[in-house]
Design a protein around this motif. Structure first.
Motif, mmCIF file in Angstrom:
data_model
loop_
_atom_site.group_PDB
_atom_site.id
_atom_site.type_symbol
_atom_site.label_atom_id
_atom_site.label_comp_id
_atom_site.label_asym_id
_atom_site.label_seq_id
_atom_site.Cartn_x
_atom_site.Cartn_y
_atom_site.Cartn_z
ATOM 1 N N GLU A 65 0.821 -1.216 0.000
ATOM 2 C CA GLU A 65 0.000 0.000 0.000
ATOM 3 C C GLU A 65 0.856 1.268 0.000
ATOM 4 O O GLU A 65 0.498 2.265 -0.616
ATOM 5 N N LYS A 68 1.844 1.644 -3.616
ATOM 6 C CA LYS A 68 0.648 1.803 -4.454
ATOM 7 C C LYS A 68 0.051 3.204 -4.290
ATOM 8 O O LYS A 68 -0.396 3.815 -5.261
ATOM 9 N N LYS A 69 0.057 3.742 -3.069
ATOM 10 C CA LYS A 69 -0.514 5.074 -2.824
ATOM 11 C C LYS A 69 0.249 6.177 -3.545
ATOM 12 O O LYS A 69 -0.269 7.277 -3.726
ATOM 13 N N GLN A 70 1.468 5.906 -3.948
ATOM 14 C CA GLN A 70 2.263 6.904 -4.666
ATOM 15 C C GLN A 70 1.857 7.002 -6.136
ATOM 16 O O GLN A 70 2.373 7.834 -6.872
#
Length: 90
Positions: A65, A68-70
């Motif tokens: 995560e 992925k959040k980037q």
């Protein structure tokens, strides 16, 4: 891609607006004619062999995560971190 009703498809086919690879009478549409100069300068391209190797990597959810959040490119960023770690520990 466009959706069409059966009636629209039948009308388009009757008007000659559709071609089918199954229609042996029509065959495939003609492509561009390539002149002698094209073939004289043509080169065989060998497929590129990827230097990477596909692997199954199990990650803890919070690690995945974080990357992925980037946004898009998270797998490439994970690869860069692993590569930097390996280089630092050689």
């Amino acid at each position: 891609m466009k959706s069409a009703s059966l009636a629209e498809i039948r009308r388009m086919k009757a008007a000659g607006e559709l071609s089918s690879s199954n229609d042996a009478a029509e065959g495939a549409p003609d492509g561009e004619d390539l002149d002698r100069d094209f073939w004289d300068n043509a080169k065989v391209e060998e497929p590129r062999v990827s230097a990477t190797r596909p692997v199954l990597l199990k990650l803890e959810p919070e690690v995945f995560e974080f990357f992925k959040k980037q946004g898009k490119g998270h797998v490439s960023r994970m690869q860069a971190v692993l590569k930097a770690y390996a280089k630092a520990h050689r």
